[in-house]
Each structure stands twice: as C-alpha cells, then as structure tokens.
Design a protein around this motif. Structure first.
Motif: not given
Length: 211
Positions: A46, A48, A56, A101-104, A111, A181-182, A184-185
């Motif tokens: 994982y 960010v 990243r 599960r992480y959430e920004l 975070v 930011d995520d 994966s983007a």
C-alpha cells in the motif's frame, strides 16, 4: 476453549504467502539478511502519493517468498531471525488482518485507517482447535484475545505502528509539507520507503523508536 499454542517444528506459516511488513521493518530485516548471508526481496504494497514532492510513499511492503516458496529466513523448520527480530505479522500469526482500508480526507487533511482481523485457518492448530463457528467469533477481539492473547497483543501493536505513520503524514499534510492523494492515480511516480520519507521531516526518529 484452550489457548493457542504453535505446534513444534511447524513452518506452515512461513510458506503460506509473502509476509506483510512495515516500512521500518524493511531496514531491520535487510540488515539481518546481510549479517546472515540471506537474500531477501521486498515489494511495495500500500502506498499514497505525495504530489507536492513527486513521490509515492510506501506504508507497507511484502517480503517475498524465495524460489522454493518459503520465507527466505527459514532453514528447515528454524526461523533464523526468531530471536533477533521476528516481523510483527509473523508474531501475530494466526491472528491476521482480513481488511486494511486507508482513507484520505482532503478536507481535514487526515490519513485514516480501518483494520478488521480474522483467525487464519491456514494454521493447522486453529483448524484443530476451532470449529467454523468459533473461527467466525474470532472477528470479535474480545473473543480472540481469550484464545490467542499474545498474538492479539502483537496485532494491536502493529495497528498502533500503522497509526503512527498515518498520524505523522496527517500532521505533515496539515502543515503543508506534503500533499497526499491516492497512490494508484500516480503509477509513474517513484516509490520511497515510508520510514525513510518521514525522517526527512523528523530526523530524530530512529529504528529503535519503532522496533
């Protein structure tokens, strides 16, 4: 219900799958591998993105199995680092995360993290000790701790250390040092170790603070 106890000379947990480790553990295990003459490889898990600084940030890694499909530190049924530094995931086995599960939150610039645990039936002791119904009950930490108190304690320690990374990154985000930011983007951005990265801003932090 009797308490969990590993079978002697059981190495199944060292062959099940790559081992999830935290960023600081990568450096500890790399150092031990050099001392022991072991080849060890890690893959970022994982992460960010810090779009402000163009990287990243890896918040976890996978310690990959060797060509024989086992932990690189396993020799026969002996773990070479058992008495030196055993990874948190190994110490908490068979009590492992089912969901991480992480959430920004871009408004609060935080975070956040959610983790749910399960008692792994990959372990032969768990399969012997517990019925499917009992295993399902282990999702409740109050039940799990009665069966595997040491393993649950390590799992809680692991959560605390994951939160440590999340809180430092949140603080840096809120102070404007990073813009998260995520990950994966932004697949094109280079990956940096999370421990190494936060030390850019907190140079007083050492491996001993987390080990």
């Amino acid at each position: 219900m009797r308490q969990f106890q590993c079978l002697p000379d059981c190495a199944l947990c060292c062959r099940a799958s790559p081992v999830t480790v935290l960023p600081h553990e990568v450096y500890i295990l790399q150092s031990l591998a050099r001392d022991l003459g072991v080849v060890v490889k890690f893959a970022p898990a994982y992460n960010v993105a810090d779009v402000q600084n163009g990287v990243r940030i890896a918040l976890s890694y996978l310690m990959l199995l060797d060509d024989e499909g086992k932990c690189p530190f396993l020799r026969g049924t002996k773990c070479l680092v058992h008495d030196l530094y055993k990874p948190l995931t190994c110490r908490s086995f068979p009590y492992l995360p089912k969901v991480i599960r992480y959430e920004l939150d871009p408004i609060a610039k935080e975070v956040r993290m959610e983790i749910n645990f399960v008692m792994s039936t990959l372990c032969p002791v768990v399969r012997k000790d517990l019925s499917p119904g009992d295993v399902a009950k282990m999702a409740n930490v109050k039940v799990a701790v009665e069966y595997a108190p040491r393993e649950v304690a390590v799992a809680k320690e692991t959560v605390a250390k994951r939160l440590f990374y999340a809180r430092i990154l949140s603080d840096l985000w809120q102070k404007g040092y990073v813009e998260l930011d995520d990950g994966s983007a932004y697949p094109h951005l280079p990956v940096v170790n999370g421990f190494s990265y936060i030390r850019r801003f907190r140079p007083e932090l050492t491996l001993k603070d987390l080990a």
